[in-house]
Design an enzyme around this catalytic site. Sequence first.
Site, mmCIF file in Angstrom:
data_model
loop_
_atom_site.group_PDB
_atom_site.id
_atom_site.type_symbol
_atom_site.label_atom_id
_atom_site.label_comp_id
_atom_site.label_asym_id
_atom_site.label_seq_id
_atom_site.Cartn_x
_atom_site.Cartn_y
_atom_site.Cartn_z
ATOM 1 N N LYS A 46 -3.690 -0.456 3.130
ATOM 2 C CA LYS A 46 -2.950 -0.650 4.380
ATOM 3 C C LYS A 46 -1.999 0.514 4.647
ATOM 4 O O LYS A 46 -1.545 0.702 5.759
ATOM 5 C CB LYS A 46 -2.105 -1.943 4.294
ATOM 6 C CG LYS A 46 -2.870 -3.197 4.031
ATOM 7 C CD LYS A 46 -1.856 -4.349 3.785
ATOM 8 C CE LYS A 46 -2.576 -5.543 3.236
ATOM 9 N NZ LYS A 46 -1.641 -6.531 2.713
ATOM 10 N N ASP A 106 -0.451 9.821 -5.358
ATOM 11 C CA ASP A 106 0.508 9.661 -6.454
ATOM 12 C C ASP A 106 -0.214 9.931 -7.776
ATOM 13 O O ASP A 106 -0.395 11.086 -8.156
ATOM 14 C CB ASP A 106 1.103 8.254 -6.355
ATOM 15 C CG ASP A 106 2.268 8.020 -7.295
ATOM 16 O OD1 ASP A 106 2.493 8.843 -8.189
ATOM 17 O OD2 ASP A 106 2.956 6.996 -7.173
ATOM 18 N N PHE A 155 10.664 6.133 -5.830
ATOM 19 C CA PHE A 155 9.818 5.147 -5.146
ATOM 20 C C PHE A 155 10.131 5.165 -3.658
ATOM 21 O O PHE A 155 11.212 4.783 -3.235
ATOM 22 C CB PHE A 155 10.001 3.748 -5.734
ATOM 23 C CG PHE A 155 8.816 2.884 -5.393
ATOM 24 C CD1 PHE A 155 7.695 2.895 -6.209
ATOM 25 C CD2 PHE A 155 8.796 2.127 -4.232
ATOM 26 C CE1 PHE A 155 6.574 2.151 -5.875
ATOM 27 C CE2 PHE A 155 7.678 1.376 -3.895
ATOM 28 C CZ PHE A 155 6.571 1.381 -4.720
ATOM 29 N N ARG A 168 6.914 -1.584 5.301
ATOM 30 C CA ARG A 168 5.930 -0.742 5.984
ATOM 31 C C ARG A 168 6.397 -0.414 7.409
ATOM 32 O O ARG A 168 6.032 0.610 7.959
ATOM 33 C CB ARG A 168 4.570 -1.438 6.062
ATOM 34 C CG ARG A 168 3.901 -1.688 4.724
ATOM 35 C CD ARG A 168 2.464 -2.139 4.936
ATOM 36 N NE ARG A 168 1.891 -2.800 3.778
ATOM 37 C CZ ARG A 168 1.278 -2.177 2.767
ATOM 38 N NH1 ARG A 168 1.180 -0.872 2.753
ATOM 39 N NH2 ARG A 168 0.765 -2.870 1.771
HETATM 40 C C1 PRP Z 1 -1.109 3.059 -2.329
HETATM 41 C C2 PRP Z 1 -1.316 4.141 -1.284
HETATM 42 C C3 PRP Z 1 -2.489 4.908 -1.795
HETATM 43 C C4 PRP Z 1 -2.345 4.768 -3.295
HETATM 44 C C5 PRP Z 1 -1.827 6.048 -3.866
HETATM 45 O O1 PRP Z 1 -1.989 2.017 -2.075
HETATM 46 O O2 PRP Z 1 -1.562 3.588 -0.012
HETATM 47 O O3 PRP Z 1 -3.713 4.333 -1.375
HETATM 48 O O4 PRP Z 1 -1.432 3.703 -3.534
HETATM 49 O O5 PRP Z 1 -1.530 5.934 -5.221
HETATM 50 P P1 PRP Z 1 -2.396 6.570 -6.381
HETATM 51 O O6 PRP Z 1 -2.548 8.058 -6.084
HETATM 52 O O7 PRP Z 1 -1.525 6.342 -7.597
HETATM 53 O O8 PRP Z 1 -3.703 5.871 -6.477
HETATM 54 P P2 PRP Z 1 -1.823 0.505 -2.642
HETATM 55 O O9 PRP Z 1 -2.811 0.301 -3.760
HETATM 56 O O10 PRP Z 1 -0.391 0.246 -2.960
HETATM 57 O O11 PRP Z 1 -2.298 -0.352 -1.392
HETATM 58 P P3 PRP Z 1 -1.720 -0.323 0.106
HETATM 59 O O12 PRP Z 1 -2.224 0.952 0.759
HETATM 60 O O13 PRP Z 1 -2.311 -1.550 0.717
HETATM 61 O O14 PRP Z 1 -0.209 -0.352 0.042
#
Ligand code: PRP
Length: 187
Positions: A46, A106, A155, A168
């Site tokens: 999302k 990340d 964070f 968000r």
């Molecule tokens: C978050 C963000 C990226 C991912 C990045 O998604 O939107 O997709 O983490 O982190 P990484 O490089 O450590 O993989 P999340 O899994 O929190 O879902 P969301 O997008 O629904 O918030």
Amino acid sequence: MKNELTNDILKVLYTEEEIRARVRELGAELSERFAGREPLFVGILKGSLIFLADLIRACPIRCDLEMMAVSSYENSTVSSGRVRINHDLQQDVRGRDLIIVEDILDSGNTLAFLQEYLKTKGAASITIVTLLDKPSGRRKAVTADYVGFTVPDAFVVGYGLDYAQFYRNLPCIGVLKPEIYEKQDRT
Ligand code: PRP
């Protein structure tokens, strides 16, 4: 402005205006590179929702849009490492120039997984656009082609980025007060 979202923010990293200006620049660069190629934007839900909506409006080229929903954080601040597809592509992407749109790179777990996955689907090219890059978190060798801002090891929430699904809708990007997630992560 003080409200129940901004009360939890330690520090604003990027204001609405700064984000808007950077998104415009990214849109101009992408438009120049992809004009005439009819790229397919693949927004990763999302988190990318708000960035994606602004980015595609900053790209006056013929393009279409797919959404994928993946998740690996499961209400924690630490990636579980397991990436789960909750919503998949709805069309054949063979031979297409794909532009993956992420809110944050990340650990790299999500984009490493998606790059491989989309390669197996036969994409002609895969370009990664991420609004934020946090190099200090990297565990997989993934590099974005376009980065909005490089962020420190903190964070961050807002402009699509959540903590436990909240924040968000914050229009800026800020650092969350540690006591918010320290309290939650213990439960
Ligand atoms: C978050 C963000 C990226 C991912 C990045 O998604 O939107 O997709 O983490 O982190 P990484 O490089 O450590 O993989 P999340 O899994 O929190 O879902 P969301 O997008 O629904 O918030």
